[in-house]
Design an enzyme around this catalytic site. Structure first.
Site: not given
Length: 138
Positions: A13, A87, A91
């Protein structure tokens, strides 16, 4: 009898202070010795949210010993499963056999009852993935 191997799971996250920490904890709780679980954040906060610690205490898991980690601190391996939460484009691509983006709201500003709903949602998702991983082995 076929010997089962450990499955590697990663939960990502933004801050690694709530959602991914709880997911990692549930992977340990429900996966036991069959799971090697990690969590990390795209922009780690450096601390675990006290609400997450309390929410996990309610299910008999002590999250206070965990710490908020960056993706650079996780092993450079191929994971069996990676879940990202919130994210988005930040990410990074992590090598994984299976990847899912879990649309789970960040509970950090939620009241305790709403926080518990998110905790339970995460637990349900983790249990479902663990069942999938175990079924692949059979």
């Amino acid at each position: 009898m076929k010997e089962s191997r450990q499955h590697r799971m990663l939960f990502v996250c933004i801050e690694n202070s709530n959602r991914s920490q709880m997911a990692e904890a549930f992977a340990h709780i429900h996966g036991g010795e069959t799971i090697e679980a990690y969590s990390a954040g795209s922009h780690p906060s450096g601390r675990i949210n006290s609400k997450a610690i309390e929410a996990m205490r309610e299910v008999d898991y002590d999250l206070s010993g965990h710490r908020s980690k960056s993706l650079s601190e996780i092993p450079d391996v191929e994971f069996d499963f990676v879940a990202t939460m919130g994210c988005g484009d930040e990410c990074p691509l992590v090598r994984a056999r299976q990847r899912e983006d879990w649309d789970i709201p960040d509970p950090k500003l939620m009241d305790p009852d709403e926080f518990r709903i998110i905790r339970d949602m995460i637990e349900t998702r983790v249990k479902a993935v663990l069942a999938q991983l175990q079924n692949r082995e059979q």
